[in-house]
Scaffold this motif. Structure first.
Motif, PDB file in Angstrom:
ATOM      1  N   GLU A  70      12.648   8.130   0.376  1.00 51.50           N
ATOM      2  CA  GLU A  70      11.227   8.469  -0.319  1.00 51.50           C
ATOM      3  C   GLU A  70      10.690   7.187  -1.155  1.00 51.50           C
ATOM      4  O   GLU A  70       9.901   6.474  -1.330  1.00 51.50           O
ATOM      5  CB  GLU A  70      10.757   9.614  -0.640  1.00 51.50           C
ATOM      6  CG  GLU A  70      10.510  10.465   0.462  1.00 51.50           C
ATOM      7  CD  GLU A  70      12.206  11.029   0.619  1.00 51.50           C
ATOM      8  OE1 GLU A  70      12.041  12.196   0.685  1.00 51.50           O
ATOM      9  OE2 GLU A  70      12.766  11.497   0.117  1.00 51.50           O
ATOM     10  N   TYR A  71      10.935   6.874  -2.573  1.00 52.33           N
ATOM     11  CA  TYR A  71      11.125   6.366  -3.418  1.00 52.33           C
ATOM     12  C   TYR A  71      10.728   4.121  -3.264  1.00 52.33           C
ATOM     13  O   TYR A  71      10.393   3.668  -3.274  1.00 52.33           O
ATOM     14  CB  TYR A  71      11.877   6.293  -5.507  1.00 52.33           C
ATOM     15  CG  TYR A  71      11.211   5.156  -6.009  1.00 52.33           C
ATOM     16  CD1 TYR A  71      10.595   5.272  -6.616  1.00 52.33           C
ATOM     17  CD2 TYR A  71      12.373   4.216  -6.233  1.00 52.33           C
ATOM     18  CE1 TYR A  71       9.765   4.338  -7.608  1.00 52.33           C
ATOM     19  CE2 TYR A  71      12.478   3.320  -7.067  1.00 52.33           C
ATOM     20  CZ  TYR A  71      10.636   3.265  -7.562  1.00 52.33           C
ATOM     21  OH  TYR A  71      10.796   2.553  -8.751  1.00 52.33           O
ATOM     22  N   LYS A  72      12.241   4.603  -2.056  1.00 49.47           N
ATOM     23  CA  LYS A  72      12.310   3.287  -1.961  1.00 49.47           C
ATOM     24  C   LYS A  72      11.685   2.775  -0.627  1.00 49.47           C
ATOM     25  O   LYS A  72      11.258   1.935  -0.299  1.00 49.47           O
ATOM     26  CB  LYS A  72      13.923   3.069  -0.700  1.00 49.47           C
ATOM     27  CG  LYS A  72      14.893   3.217  -2.253  1.00 49.47           C
ATOM     28  CD  LYS A  72      16.089   3.118  -2.200  1.00 49.47           C
ATOM     29  CE  LYS A  72      17.600   3.303  -3.416  1.00 49.47           C
ATOM     30  NZ  LYS A  72      18.605   3.696  -2.776  1.00 49.47           N
ATOM     31  N   ASP A  73      11.581   4.079   0.992  1.00 51.88           N
ATOM     32  CA  ASP A  73      10.388   3.976   1.407  1.00 51.88           C
ATOM     33  C   ASP A  73       8.566   3.085   0.671  1.00 51.88           C
ATOM     34  O   ASP A  73       7.960   1.537   0.969  1.00 51.88           O
ATOM     35  CB  ASP A  73      10.013   4.543   2.461  1.00 51.88           C
ATOM     36  CG  ASP A  73      11.241   5.156   2.999  1.00 51.88           C
ATOM     37  OD1 ASP A  73      12.254   4.534   3.323  1.00 51.88           O
ATOM     38  OD2 ASP A  73      11.031   5.692   4.100  1.00 51.88           O
ATOM     39  N   THR A  74       8.471   3.323  -0.530  1.00 47.81           N
ATOM     40  CA  THR A  74       7.332   3.845  -0.736  1.00 47.81           C
ATOM     41  C   THR A  74       7.538   1.776  -1.002  1.00 47.81           C
ATOM     42  O   THR A  74       6.069   1.282  -1.280  1.00 47.81           O
ATOM     43  CB  THR A  74       7.241   4.872  -1.658  1.00 47.81           C
ATOM     44  OG1 THR A  74       6.812   5.375  -1.438  1.00 47.81           O
ATOM     45  CG2 THR A  74       5.853   4.050  -2.833  1.00 47.81           C
ATOM     46  N   THR A  75       8.130   1.825  -2.702  1.00 48.31           N
ATOM     47  CA  THR A  75       8.187   0.670  -3.261  1.00 48.31           C
ATOM     48  C   THR A  75       8.468  -0.677  -2.046  1.00 48.31           C
ATOM     49  O   THR A  75       7.763  -1.810  -2.163  1.00 48.31           O
ATOM     50  CB  THR A  75       9.849   0.660  -4.002  1.00 48.31           C
ATOM     51  OG1 THR A  75      10.646   0.478  -3.363  1.00 48.31           O
ATOM     52  CG2 THR A  75       9.656   2.010  -5.504  1.00 48.31           C
ATOM     53  N   GLU A  76       9.129  -0.526  -0.758  1.00 46.40           N
ATOM     54  CA  GLU A  76       8.564  -1.342   0.593  1.00 46.40           C
ATOM     55  C   GLU A  76       8.083  -1.574   1.009  1.00 46.40           C
ATOM     56  O   GLU A  76       7.396  -2.299   0.957  1.00 46.40           O
ATOM     57  CB  GLU A  76      10.036  -1.124   1.483  1.00 46.40           C
ATOM     58  CG  GLU A  76      10.153  -2.131   2.507  1.00 46.40           C
ATOM     59  CD  GLU A  76      10.933  -3.572   2.063  1.00 46.40           C
ATOM     60  OE1 GLU A  76      10.861  -4.176   1.853  1.00 46.40           O
ATOM     61  OE2 GLU A  76      11.520  -3.009   1.381  1.00 46.40           O
ATOM     62  N   TYR A  77       7.165  -0.192   1.308  1.00 45.16           N
ATOM     63  CA  TYR A  77       5.338  -0.896   1.166  1.00 45.16           C
ATOM     64  C   TYR A  77       3.963  -1.402   0.171  1.00 45.16           C
ATOM     65  O   TYR A  77       3.661  -2.145   0.402  1.00 45.16           O
ATOM     66  CB  TYR A  77       5.328   0.288   1.780  1.00 45.16           C
ATOM     67  CG  TYR A  77       3.524   1.006   1.788  1.00 45.16           C
ATOM     68  CD1 TYR A  77       2.865   0.231   2.343  1.00 45.16           C
ATOM     69  CD2 TYR A  77       2.588   1.183   0.644  1.00 45.16           C
ATOM     70  CE1 TYR A  77       1.234  -0.381   3.111  1.00 45.16           C
ATOM     71  CE2 TYR A  77       1.303   1.460   0.452  1.00 45.16           C
ATOM     72  CZ  TYR A  77       1.231   0.653   2.209  1.00 45.16           C
ATOM     73  OH  TYR A  77      -0.962   0.351   1.889  1.00 45.16           O
ATOM     74  N   GLY A  78       4.943  -0.644  -1.338  1.00 44.95           N
ATOM     75  CA  GLY A  78       4.624  -1.779  -1.832  1.00 44.95           C
ATOM     76  C   GLY A  78       4.096  -3.331  -2.302  1.00 44.95           C
ATOM     77  O   GLY A  78       3.444  -3.509  -2.633  1.00 44.95           O
TER      78      GLY A  78
END
Length: 96
Positions: A70-78
């Motif tokens: 979830e963190y990795k997905d969010t940072t990718e979107y960021g």
């Protein structure tokens, strides 16, 4: 307990997107072991700058979070809505 300050600069016009993404992360964190609380702050004189201030029961809990999908997905979107790299500072509470 540790506190983490996550500092972000959001591309102009993406402030609402960032705030919605933060809310999604909070909903996930409410079930994450070791998470205590988090608040989102926006800089008064520069509304493109944000601080996420979070509290964790341990450094290990925070590390587990930043290793999560979830963190990795969010940072990718960021990457699409942020200017530059975020800055993170981890602080430990001193009991006196």
């Amino acid at each position: 307990m540790i506190n983490v300050g996550l500092y972000y600069r959001v591309k102009k016009g993406h402030e609402e997107d960032f705030e919605k993404a933060f809310q999604g992360v909070i909903n996930f964190l409410k079930t994450f072991p070791g998470f205590i609380d988090a608040k989102l702050y926006r800089r008064v004189d520069d509304p493109q700058e944000y601080l996420i201030y979070s509290e964790w029961d341990s450094l290990d809990a925070f590390r587990r979070f930043i290793s999560s999908r979830e963190y990795k997905d969010t940072t990718e979107y960021g990457k699409s809505i942020l200017e530059g790299m975020p800055k993170h500072k981890v602080l430990q509470e001193i009991n006196t």
